[in-house]
Each structure stands twice: as C-alpha cells, then as structure tokens.
Scaffold this active site. Structure first.
Site, PDB file in Angstrom:
ATOM      1  N   GLU A   1      -4.830  -6.796  14.780  1.00  0.00           N
ATOM      2  CA  GLU A   1      -4.304  -5.473  14.414  1.00  0.00           C
ATOM      3  C   GLU A   1      -5.435  -4.435  14.494  1.00  0.00           C
ATOM      4  OE1 GLU A   1      -2.557  -4.375  10.398  1.00  0.00           O
ATOM      5  OE2 GLU A   1      -0.685  -4.706  11.446  1.00  0.00           O
TER       6      GLU A   1
ATOM      7  N   GLU B   1      10.435  -4.719   4.688  1.00  0.00           N
ATOM      8  CA  GLU B   1      10.525  -6.122   4.274  1.00  0.00           C
ATOM      9  C   GLU B   1      10.246  -6.266   2.778  1.00  0.00           C
ATOM     10  OE1 GLU B   1       8.853  -4.929   6.832  1.00  0.00           O
ATOM     11  OE2 GLU B   1       9.067  -6.203   8.603  1.00  0.00           O
TER      12      GLU B   1
ATOM     13  N   LYS C   1       9.304  -0.746  14.446  1.00  0.00           N
ATOM     14  CA  LYS C   1       9.877  -0.371  13.140  1.00  0.00           C
ATOM     15  C   LYS C   1      10.954   0.699  13.340  1.00  0.00           C
ATOM     16  CE  LYS C   1       5.738  -0.971  10.254  1.00  0.00           C
ATOM     17  NZ  LYS C   1       4.742  -0.273   9.448  1.00  0.00           N
TER      18      LYS C   1
ATOM     19  N   LYS D   1       0.843  -1.198   0.000  1.00  0.00           N
ATOM     20  CA  LYS D   1       0.000   0.000   0.000  1.00  0.00           C
ATOM     21  C   LYS D   1       0.879   1.248   0.000  1.00  0.00           C
ATOM     22  CE  LYS D   1      -3.496   2.393   2.647  1.00  0.00           C
ATOM     23  NZ  LYS D   1      -4.442   2.404   3.759  1.00  0.00           N
TER      24      LYS D   1
ATOM     25  N   HIS E   1      -5.449 -33.629  17.469  1.00  0.00           N
ATOM     26  CA  HIS E   1      -4.338 -34.472  17.924  1.00  0.00           C
ATOM     27  C   HIS E   1      -3.218 -33.631  18.514  1.00  0.00           C
ATOM     28  CE1 HIS E   1      -6.068 -38.162  16.291  1.00  0.00           C
ATOM     29  NE2 HIS E   1      -6.636 -37.332  15.431  1.00  0.00           N
TER      30      HIS E   1
ATOM     31  N   GLY F   1      -4.852  -1.864   4.993  1.00  0.00           N
ATOM     32  CA  GLY F   1      -4.057  -3.014   4.524  1.00  0.00           C
ATOM     33  C   GLY F   1      -4.740  -4.339   4.796  1.00  0.00           C
ATOM     34  N   ARG F   2      -5.245  -4.517   6.016  1.00  0.00           N
ATOM     35  CA  ARG F   2      -5.839  -5.809   6.382  1.00  0.00           C
ATOM     36  C   ARG F   2      -7.257  -5.979   5.830  1.00  0.00           C
ATOM     37  NH1 ARG F   2      -4.708  -2.560  10.521  1.00  0.00           N
ATOM     38  NH2 ARG F   2      -6.352  -1.735  11.854  1.00  0.00           N
TER      39      ARG F   2
HETATM   40  O1  F6P Z   1       3.131  -3.079   9.801  1.00  0.00           O
HETATM   41  C1  F6P Z   1       1.773  -3.186   9.670  1.00  0.00           C
HETATM   42  C2  F6P Z   1       1.301  -2.838   8.279  1.00  0.00           C
HETATM   43  O2  F6P Z   1       1.207  -1.469   8.131  1.00  0.00           O
HETATM   44  C3  F6P Z   1      -0.019  -3.529   7.988  1.00  0.00           C
HETATM   45  O3  F6P Z   1      -1.103  -2.849   8.504  1.00  0.00           O
HETATM   46  C4  F6P Z   1       0.013  -3.630   6.512  1.00  0.00           C
HETATM   47  O4  F6P Z   1      -0.915  -4.562   6.045  1.00  0.00           O
HETATM   48  C5  F6P Z   1       1.450  -4.068   6.311  1.00  0.00           C
HETATM   49  O5  F6P Z   1       2.165  -3.333   7.279  1.00  0.00           O
HETATM   50  C6  F6P Z   1       2.015  -3.863   4.954  1.00  0.00           C
HETATM   51  O6  F6P Z   1       1.982  -2.533   4.559  1.00  0.00           O
HETATM   52  P1  F6P Z   1       2.174  -2.118   3.053  1.00  0.00           P
HETATM   53  O7  F6P Z   1       1.080  -2.721   2.255  1.00  0.00           O
HETATM   54  O8  F6P Z   1       2.123  -0.610   3.042  1.00  0.00           O
HETATM   55  O9  F6P Z   1       3.516  -2.623   2.603  1.00  0.00           O
END
Ligand code: F6P
Length: 550
Positions: free
Chosen positions: A363, A223, A517, A217, A394, A277-278
């Site tokens: 979240e 990452e 972060k 987003k 199990h 995002g979620r």
């Molecule tokens: O670190 C949390 C977050 O902001 C989530 O809410 C989001 O889904 C994810 O990181 C990834 O963010 P982006 O889509 O901006 O890379």
C-alpha cells in the site's frame, strides 16, 4: 547530514537519470556472471563483512548477489536520492505526505517522554504519552476485572473490529506475542465485511463478558461500520441499548463520527492524522494488543520500535539495517527485474507477519507516479508474500530452488524458542536446522557434477541439480519478545521508507484503494433495489443480473 542542495532529488532529477543509477547498471552487467559460490570462495571473511548488528538484531546479508562495490554504489544512490534529508524531514515533522498535506510521524508514537517532536509548533510527544497513559489505565481495568460489562461480569473476550491498518497490526502482534498474553482474556479480530466473519467471532460468546473495540482512523470505513453495527445489534438484542457504553469503546481520529455511532467519546482513544493507517499499530490502534499483553509489555515493544528508529536515523547507511534491506530490495527489483519478495519467518508466532507486511509495503510503494505525478520510469514496490517456515518448504520452496523465477527472500529466525517443546526431541533445533539449510541450499545449490558423483542415474541428474545463486537475507534475534517485535516492525517501516524516497514516490497515501470503494458504493443500491437500471459494461451487468436472480 547531507546537504539537500546537492542531491539529485533536490535538483528534480529522476533517480534513473543520475550517474549513480548508471554506475549501478554498469556494475550489474559486470557482476551478472558472478556466483555466490565464487564470492564466498574468494573471501573467507565474507560473512563477517556483510553482517550488521543493532540492539541484539543480527543481519547477515552475505548470501546476496553483492560485492562491497555494490553496497558502495547503492549507498551512493541513496545519498544522491536525498535519503538523509528525507529521514530528517520525516523525523522533523515536515509534511512529506504531499498529496494529503500531512506530516508522517509514526516515529513520535514511540518517542520517549521528554523528546520533543513538533507539528505546526506543537510538541506532540506529551499528547502521545497522555493517550498511552489512558490506554494503560483502561487495559489495567479490563485485565483486573475493575471494568465490567453491563451486568457486572468480568470481560473475558475482546473483539477488535477494524480493517487494514486497524486490524492487521494488532492481529499480527497478538499472534506474535501470544506468549505474553493474559490467557484469561481472549482477543478476536473481525475485519471482513463478509457476514460470516462477525458471526464466527461472536456466535459462541457471552455478550455479558464481551467487549468490542471499534478501531477505525476515519470511522467511515464501510466494512468496519457494518461489522460494528452487526456487533451492536448482537449485543443489544441480549442486553439492551443501555449496555452499549459498557461493551463498546472506540479508537479513532474522528470523535464526531464515533459519537454519531453511539459510542461515548469518553470511551474513545484518539490518535492523529499524522499517523498513517498501516503505520498505526503502536498508537491507540494497538489497544486490543495492550489489553492482551499488558501495558508494560506494550511499552517494551515501543522501546524496540524506538531503538530501531534511533538506529535508522543515526547509523551510517552501509551499517544501517533498514537502509541495507531497502537497497537490496531495490537492487533486485530494478536491476535483476525480480517481481516478488518473500518474507519467511521461522516462527509460528509470526504467521501473520507477511500479511502485515503486505499492507505496509504494497500500500506504501505500489505506486506508478512520482511525487510530482509523473509516471515513474523504473519498477517500484514488489509483490510481498510469505508464510512461516517450515510449512512453505513443503509447498512453494520447490519453485524457490528450481523455478525459472528468482525470488529474493528474508529469513527471520530466533536463537531461543519461546517454548522448549514437549518430549525428548528438541524441535527448535529441527526448526533452525531447516532455517539454516534452506539459505545454504538456495545460495550454493548443487552442481550436475556433484549430483552425478553421488551415483545418480544420468537421466535424473538435471532434475536433481540446483542452480543456487538464489539471494536470501538472514535476520536473527535472540528471542521473539515485545522489544524484538517492535524492532522488526520499525525495521520494515524504514525499509519501505528508504525505497520510497529513492523511487521518489509518496509512500504515505493510498489513492489506489479509492476507485473500488466508489464503484462498490454504486453497486450496493443496484443489488438492493432490482429495479435500478444497470449501466455498467456487459460483464459487470451480467454478473449483477446473476446475483439479482439468486
Ligand atoms: O482502504 C485502505 C485503508 O484506508 C487503509 O489505508 C486503512 O488502514 C484501512 O483502509 C482502514 O481505514 P480506517 O482505519 O480509517 O477504518
């Protein structure tokens, strides 16, 4: 619609100070000795009374520790908390994400063409459909082989690079809808910044036949950018810089950053800051899924989402599946003091569904201040967890049956299997027999007298007794298909919303992820340049020194 002026929320009253909360607390005391055995024995029609159906989805919540009075009181609480006006505010595009000053309009992502949803006076539904059309055209080109790699090869593997909401939704849905995927195109998901993730996802691939979808987003996520850079190097080492445009597309709200990364914005699929995002798997974030299952199935999934949206917005609360799930969760969390909530899909295809729900729920509602920044006075979101049945049986089901902690659980099952099975044994019958047996055993248990009557040695009776009264909710659908998956996801989105409104928290921000972060950003140069002096606590300093000495 309720008059917003009359709600406790509109009057600024914290939920635990309302008479509806007090009535629930008193009711909890009253029914604390009641057992599910007794409730079922007293009412032969209990299953019927505590069942709701919507568009083929069947909810049986009779095996919960509730009476019709409980539901009445919970519904009254929802009304007092302003849930009706909250729903209208969300669907109406109001800026209900107050800490980020944004509307929350994932419902617009699945609104049929012709419906109008306005943000700042602009109807966003035509934009949503324009992006869906672009995604569909792209997906068709990849699926048909019209889109080729730089050397003219057909694409056989898509690698989605994203994390959190830009990974969990499409990854979960790709597994869930495997049955609907084009098996000649595989989709892999890379999310972890651990270099092994991107290595494992790429090392055995042919770069000429691989397409990367970088989904973010913000397009600033550490990452994702690290993994995207690694993937880009892997590709350009084999095919050169010029190959990037044929092998990388982006999904983002941030065209500037996409261009800065070196992806042609003509190959960018956009969404909007009013999609959290979620809450984004049905936006362009679902592009990898759409390539896998095809545009028609993707649109069937959107129809499932939309059907649940309509149900949530229009059904009376006492017959409203997301509202009931939200209220039941709150009943256990706030009045019984339960800490966790299990989601147990009896479908291997839904293996990633609990992980997806962890982000969606935790979240969103893992908050300890209310909308005005005041500490909340009641427990909010639970720990959500689960794995597919029957595997959990199990492993941890022992604790569910006989442990000292009560874990309310959702059991999700399907009447028909996606595959009939191989050989003579009907494995779907075995699966569903277990599904039914578990909720029966959890609800009704087995008394010491029943155990003794079976001739069990007296010293073993206590060990083999089951207290029962462990609450479960059953969700049953005819088959796991795109429509049903859309319904299920929207159901949990709205469950989370229901609870967030009642608790008075902002379910749409996630400030809790920021501190880590920022601190990681400070530690990166300290691990890179060993001469940087360490000014952390003694524990962190010692751990950094250990890593430095390796
Ligand atoms: O670190 C949390 C977050 O902001 C989530 O809410 C989001 O889904 C994810 O990181 C990834 O963010 P982006 O889509 O901006 O890379």
């Amino acid at each position: 619609m309720a008059n917003t002026e009359t709600t406790a929320r509109a009057a600024g009253t914290a939920v635990e100070r309302t008479p509806q909360w007090a009535a629930l607390a008193a009711h909890h005391t009253e029914i604390s000795g009641v057992t599910l055995r007794q409730l079922f024995a007293d009412d032969q029609k209990r299953a019927e009374s505590f069942t709701v159906q919507a568009d083929g989805l069947y909810l049986d919540y009779s095996k919960n520790i509730v009476t019709s009075r409980t539901i009445e009181l919970l519904v009254a609480l929802a009304e007092a908390a302003g849930l009706r006006s909250g729903i209208e505010a969300m669907f109406g595009g109001e800026r209900i994400n107050v800490t980020e000053n944004r509307p929350v309009l994932h419902v617009a992502l699945r609104a049929p063409a012709g419906v109008s949803i306005r943000v700042d006076g602009v109807d966003v539904v035509p934009e949503v459909h324009a992006v869906l059309d672009r995604m569909s055209a792209f997906a068709d080109r990849v699926r048909s082989g019209v889109w080729t790699g730089a050397t003219g090869e057909h694409i056989t593997t898509i690698v989605n690079i994203g994390i959190g909401g830009s990974d969990l939704g499409p990854a979960m849905a790709y597994e869930a809808l495997r049955d609907y995927t084009d098996r000649s195109i595989a989709v892999r998901f890379v999310s972890n910044v651990d270099p092994t993730d991107v290595w494992e996802a790429t090392h055995d691939l042919d770069p000429a036949k691989t397409l990367f979808i970088v989904a973010s987003k913000t397009f600033t996520t550490l990452e994702t950018l690290a993994n995207a850079r690694a993937a880009r190097s892997w590709l350009t080492e084999a095919l050169g810089e010029k190959a990037v445009s044929a092998h990388f597309v982006a999904v983002s709200t941030n065209a500037e950053k996409v261009a800065e990364f070196g992806i042609d914005t003509a190959n960018m699929f956009e969404f909007w800051d009013w999609v959290g995002g979620r809450y984004s798997m049905d936006s362009a974030i679902g592009l990898s899924l759409m390539v896998a299952i095809g545009p028609a199935h993707f649109r069937e999934m959107l129809a499932g989402f939309h059907a649940m949206d309509v149900h949530f917005r229009t059904a009376p609360f006492e017959r409203n599946i997301p509202v009931l799930l939200g209220l039941l969760g709150l009943w256990y969390r706030d009045f019984f003091g339960t800490q966790t909530h299990a989601v147990l899909p009896y479908s291997q295809y839904l293996a990633r569904f609990p992980a997806y729900l962890q982000q969606l729920d935790m979240e969103s509602n893992g908050k300890s201040v209310d909308l005005d920044g005041r500490p909340v006075q009641v427990p909010t979101g639970p720990v959500v967890w689960g794995t597919p049945g029957t595997n959990g049986q199990h492993a941890y089901f022992q604790l569910l049956h006989q442990g000292t902690t009560v874990v309310p659980a959702d059991f999700i099952g399907f009447v028909r299997p996606n595959h009939p099975g191989v050989g003579e044994v009907d494995q779907h019958i075995l699966l569903m027999a277990n599904f039914l047996a578990q909720t029966e055993a959890l609800a009704f248990g087995k008394t010491a007298a029943e155990v003794a009557a079976e001739g069990v040695a007296p010293e073993l009776v206590a060990h083999r007794t089951f207290a029962g009264n462990r609450p479960t909710t059953t969700l049953l659908a005819s088959r796991l298909d795109p429509f049903t998956l859309g319904q299920l996801v929207a159901l949990y989105e709205h469950k989370v919303f229901t609870q967030g409104v009642i608790w008075g928290v902002n379910s749409f921000d996630q400030w809790g992820v920021e501190l880590g972060k920022v601190l990681a950003g400070r530690i990166i140069p300290e691990l890179t340049d060993h001469s940087v002096p360490l000014r952390h606590d003694s524990s962190t300093n010692a751990l950094i020194s250990l890593l430095r000495s390796a």
